[in-house]
Design a protein around this motif. Sequence first.
Motif, mmCIF file in Angstrom:
data_model
loop_
_atom_site.group_PDB
_atom_site.id
_atom_site.type_symbol
_atom_site.label_atom_id
_atom_site.label_comp_id
_atom_site.label_asym_id
_atom_site.label_seq_id
_atom_site.Cartn_x
_atom_site.Cartn_y
_atom_site.Cartn_z
ATOM 1 N N GLU A 1 13.401 -9.337 -2.367
ATOM 2 C CA GLU A 1 13.332 -7.508 -2.424
ATOM 3 C C GLU A 1 12.073 -7.631 -1.980
ATOM 4 O OE1 GLU A 1 14.352 -4.082 -5.000
ATOM 5 O OE2 GLU A 1 14.105 -5.985 -5.966
ATOM 6 N N ALA A 2 10.655 -7.861 -2.281
ATOM 7 C CA ALA A 2 9.703 -7.513 -2.102
ATOM 8 C C ALA A 2 9.424 -7.710 -0.278
ATOM 9 C CB ALA A 2 8.864 -8.121 -2.961
ATOM 10 N N ARG A 3 10.032 -9.206 0.174
ATOM 11 C CA ARG A 3 10.357 -8.921 1.102
ATOM 12 C C ARG A 3 10.778 -8.094 2.242
ATOM 13 N NH1 ARG A 3 9.254 -14.739 -0.779
ATOM 14 N NH2 ARG A 3 11.278 -14.417 -0.892
ATOM 15 N N ARG A 4 11.629 -8.047 1.868
ATOM 16 C CA ARG A 4 12.640 -7.076 2.467
ATOM 17 C C ARG A 4 12.275 -5.399 2.750
ATOM 18 N NH1 ARG A 4 16.484 -3.255 -0.041
ATOM 19 N NH2 ARG A 4 16.208 -4.433 -1.502
ATOM 20 N N TYR A 5 11.551 -5.253 1.420
ATOM 21 C CA TYR A 5 10.956 -3.609 1.481
ATOM 22 C C TYR A 5 9.825 -3.882 3.119
ATOM 23 C CZ TYR A 5 12.578 -2.907 -3.191
ATOM 24 O OH TYR A 5 12.991 -2.237 -4.182
ATOM 25 N N LEU A 6 8.889 -4.760 3.034
ATOM 26 C CA LEU A 6 8.309 -4.716 3.873
ATOM 27 C C LEU A 6 8.436 -5.035 5.605
ATOM 28 C CD1 LEU A 6 5.340 -8.422 2.717
ATOM 29 C CD2 LEU A 6 4.928 -5.390 2.678
ATOM 30 N N VAL A 7 9.503 -5.973 5.598
ATOM 31 C CA VAL A 7 10.547 -5.486 6.833
ATOM 32 C C VAL A 7 10.869 -4.549 6.972
ATOM 33 C CG1 VAL A 7 12.996 -6.380 7.868
ATOM 34 C CG2 VAL A 7 11.287 -8.428 6.858
ATOM 35 N N GLU A 8 11.323 -3.547 6.400
ATOM 36 C CA GLU A 8 12.042 -2.096 6.548
ATOM 37 C C GLU A 8 10.954 -1.316 6.847
ATOM 38 O OE1 GLU A 8 15.354 -1.505 3.319
ATOM 39 O OE2 GLU A 8 16.340 -3.455 4.643
ATOM 40 N N GLY A 9 9.288 -1.892 5.999
ATOM 41 C CA GLY A 9 8.444 -0.702 6.659
ATOM 42 C C GLY A 9 8.383 0.183 5.445
ATOM 43 N N ARG A 10 8.599 -0.686 4.192
ATOM 44 C CA ARG A 10 8.618 0.795 2.704
ATOM 45 C C ARG A 10 7.347 1.238 1.930
ATOM 46 N NH1 ARG A 10 14.037 1.144 -0.297
ATOM 47 N NH2 ARG A 10 15.421 0.991 1.319
ATOM 48 N N LEU A 11 6.527 -0.041 2.376
ATOM 49 C CA LEU A 11 5.281 -0.456 2.366
ATOM 50 C C LEU A 11 3.866 0.447 2.689
ATOM 51 C CD1 LEU A 11 3.193 -2.359 -0.333
ATOM 52 C CD2 LEU A 11 2.579 -1.799 1.973
ATOM 53 N N THR A 12 3.374 1.983 2.213
ATOM 54 C CA THR A 12 3.059 2.095 3.011
ATOM 55 C C THR A 12 1.188 2.063 2.364
ATOM 56 O OG1 THR A 12 3.758 4.133 3.887
ATOM 57 C CG2 THR A 12 1.485 4.176 4.310
ATOM 58 N N VAL A 13 -0.083 1.548 3.011
ATOM 59 C CA VAL A 13 -0.955 1.212 2.271
ATOM 60 C C VAL A 13 -2.366 2.261 2.629
ATOM 61 C CG1 VAL A 13 -3.422 0.293 2.384
ATOM 62 C CG2 VAL A 13 -1.344 -1.331 2.666
ATOM 63 N N ARG A 14 -2.444 3.211 1.534
ATOM 64 C CA ARG A 14 -3.204 4.662 1.690
ATOM 65 C C ARG A 14 -4.726 4.540 1.734
ATOM 66 N NH1 ARG A 14 0.722 9.032 2.080
ATOM 67 N NH2 ARG A 14 -1.469 9.920 1.930
ATOM 68 N N GLN A 15 -5.235 3.424 0.837
ATOM 69 C CA GLN A 15 -6.636 3.616 0.639
ATOM 70 C C GLN A 15 -7.167 1.552 0.501
ATOM 71 O OE1 GLN A 15 -7.800 5.593 -2.829
ATOM 72 N NE2 GLN A 15 -9.839 5.395 -3.174
ATOM 73 N N VAL A 16 -7.831 1.279 0.661
ATOM 74 C CA VAL A 16 -8.763 0.417 0.680
ATOM 75 C C VAL A 16 -10.571 0.365 0.490
ATOM 76 C CG1 VAL A 16 -8.962 -2.331 2.240
ATOM 77 C CG2 VAL A 16 -6.892 -0.880 2.350
ATOM 78 N N SER A 17 -10.326 -0.475 -0.130
ATOM 79 C CA SER A 17 -12.369 -0.094 -0.235
ATOM 80 C C SER A 17 -12.434 -1.686 -1.137
ATOM 81 C CB SER A 17 -11.999 0.952 -1.324
ATOM 82 O OG SER A 17 -12.073 0.239 -2.939
ATOM 83 N N ARG A 18 -13.807 -2.210 -1.598
ATOM 84 C CA ARG A 18 -13.768 -2.779 -2.338
ATOM 85 C C ARG A 18 -13.601 -3.082 -4.056
ATOM 86 N NH1 ARG A 18 -18.064 -5.693 -0.291
ATOM 87 N NH2 ARG A 18 -19.063 -5.657 1.378
ATOM 88 N N SER A 19 -13.284 -1.786 -4.671
ATOM 89 C CA SER A 19 -12.911 -1.737 -5.828
ATOM 90 C C SER A 19 -11.311 -1.944 -6.439
ATOM 91 C CB SER A 19 -13.166 -1.072 -6.595
ATOM 92 O OG SER A 19 -13.042 0.437 -5.896
ATOM 93 N N GLY A 20 -10.789 -1.864 -4.832
ATOM 94 C CA GLY A 20 -8.928 -1.905 -4.839
ATOM 95 C C GLY A 20 -8.605 -1.746 -3.634
ATOM 96 N N VAL A 21 -7.152 -1.581 -3.971
ATOM 97 C CA VAL A 21 -5.917 -0.802 -2.664
ATOM 98 C C VAL A 21 -4.799 -0.303 -3.324
ATOM 99 C CG1 VAL A 21 -3.787 -1.805 -1.301
ATOM 100 C CG2 VAL A 21 -6.593 -3.281 -1.683
ATOM 101 N N VAL A 22 -4.486 0.751 -2.862
ATOM 102 C CA VAL A 22 -4.002 2.191 -3.398
ATOM 103 C C VAL A 22 -2.508 1.977 -2.427
ATOM 104 C CG1 VAL A 22 -2.984 4.215 -3.715
ATOM 105 C CG2 VAL A 22 -5.054 3.713 -4.285
ATOM 106 N N ALA A 23 -1.489 1.487 -2.977
ATOM 107 C CA ALA A 23 -0.113 1.873 -1.936
ATOM 108 C C ALA A 23 1.090 2.199 -2.264
ATOM 109 C CB ALA A 23 0.431 0.465 -1.089
ATOM 110 N N PHE A 24 1.863 3.419 -1.188
ATOM 111 C CA PHE A 24 3.062 3.496 -1.990
ATOM 112 C C PHE A 24 4.087 2.604 -1.289
ATOM 113 C CE2 PHE A 24 -0.017 6.484 -2.079
ATOM 114 C CZ PHE A 24 -0.079 7.660 -3.464
#
Length: 82
Positions: free
Chosen positions: A10-33
């Motif tokens: 299911e997780a791989r399908r979400y990626l293939v279908e473009g369902r994950l959007t990374v919104r913020q990346v820093s040394r202290s974390g990552v936020v995605a929807f």
Amino acid sequence: MTARESTADEARRYLVEGRLTVRQVSRSGVVAFVRGDSDLVYRTEWSSDADWSCNCPTRTDQCAHLVALRLVTVAHEQRSTR
């Protein structure tokens, strides 16, 4: 009768279908929807303080939304160079 989709599939399908959007990346974390199968969008994140989290009803760090985020994220501890 069809077999139930595994969390990893299911997780791989979400990626293939473009369902994950990374919104913020820093040394202290990552936020995605991640848009789930119900078309609801869930906030997923990795934080060096709080570890992995998702606001979906599953309430575990093993939901498909977080597995998708882990597939595109490398998180590791910083090591002292002394």
